[in-house]
Design a protein around this motif. Structure first.
Motif: not given
Length: 293
Positions: A116-122
């Motif tokens: 889920v973190f990768t959906m917000l930050f890349s």
């Protein structure tokens, strides 16, 4: 009283059908205009602001776009990348989603948090480019597939769909001596075809529309997908400078407006032809995969 309800029901249905028809027209008419505009002459398109039925039918825009063999090579590249990329992404997505759907997986909450973190930050464009370069994927078709092999949103939908399957199915399979691989490929995946068809369409559209990755990672013009070639044709039609190193000597500069519409049709039609085969699974798969979090 029954008649009043019947009248109100018919009135409600009539209003619904009218509104849905208007929404459908608003959605479909622009695309019909693009299709009609690609078959009309430049003069008619300049005189009329909106064309649905060409007065003079012509294929000049398509002759210009297809006047180079490069377009067919690029279509082959896009079809290959879309096909193999979708299969590769679905394989990895199903494996990871099935593992995360297992309640006995240690640390699955932490893994889901990372997803889920990768959906917000890349990492960003430059770090991703450096990773691709260090992996030796520059100027290869793998650069269009591996960096975007798993989409976090698609993974969550597949995981939720797997979680909605009855636990008794897996327990019965284990009693019959089925392994974890056998449960996944012989039971879970066949029961999950609506979700798999839906996610496959998502991945296929993503790979078909590959543009930025090709610009960043591919230096060889012979490996360009169709989206890049069509962009170059549109730039040439606009009278601007474009990289024509991959084009044939007989390529002629096309008229600007009609060729833009022809390019939209060529870029959109192949993926639209796939949708009818998956339509019956599409809505069901998307809804079932979003019920349980």
């Amino acid at each position: 009283m029954v008649q009043d309800k019947t009248l109100l029901s018919r009135l409600f249905d009539g209003v619904n059908y009218t509104l849905l028809t208007l929404v459908a027209l608003v959605t479909v008419l622009p695309f019909l205009h693009v299709i009609a505009g690609s078959f009309t002459t430049v003069q008619e398109l300049a005189q009329k602001q909106f064309v649905l039925f060409p007065t003079v039918f012509t294929l000049d825009a398509y002759r210009y776009v297809l006047s180079t063999n490069v377009i067919f090579k690029a279509l082959g590249v896009s079809v290959g990348v879309t096909l193999f990329g979708t299969l590769f992404s679905m394989f990895l997505t199903c494996l990871m989603a099935y593992g995360l759907a297992r309640k006995d997986l240690v640390g699955r909450n932490g893994i889901m948090f990372a997803v889920v973190f990768t959906m917000l930050f890349s990492g960003g464009m430059i770090p991703t480019f450096l990773v691709v370069k260090q992996m030796g994927l520059i100027d290869s078709f793998a650069a269009l597939i591996i960096p975007s092999a798993i989409n976090a949103f698609n993974l969550i939908i597949m995981r939720n769909f797997f979680q909605n399957l009855p636990d008794g199915i897996e327990e019965s399979a284990k009693i019959d001596g089925c392994s974890d691989w056998g449960i996944l490929f012989k039971i879970v995946i066949p029961l999950s075809m609506p979700a798999i068809a839906t996610i496959s369409l998502f991945y296929a559209v993503t790979y078909w529309n590959t543009y930025l990755q090709a610009i960043l990672y591919l230096n060889d013009t012979a490996k360009w997908p169709v989206q890049i070639i069509l962009r170059q044709i549109v730039i040439l039609a606009s009278g601007l400078a474009a990289d024509t190193s991959g084009f044939d000597d007989g390529f002629v500069q096309p008229p600007e407006q009609t060729v833009k519409m022809a390019v939209i049709v060529i870029a959109t039609l192949p993926i639209l032809l796939v949708y009818p085969f998956l339509q019956k699974h599409f809505a069901k798969g998307a809804l079932l995969g979003s019920i349980k979090g």
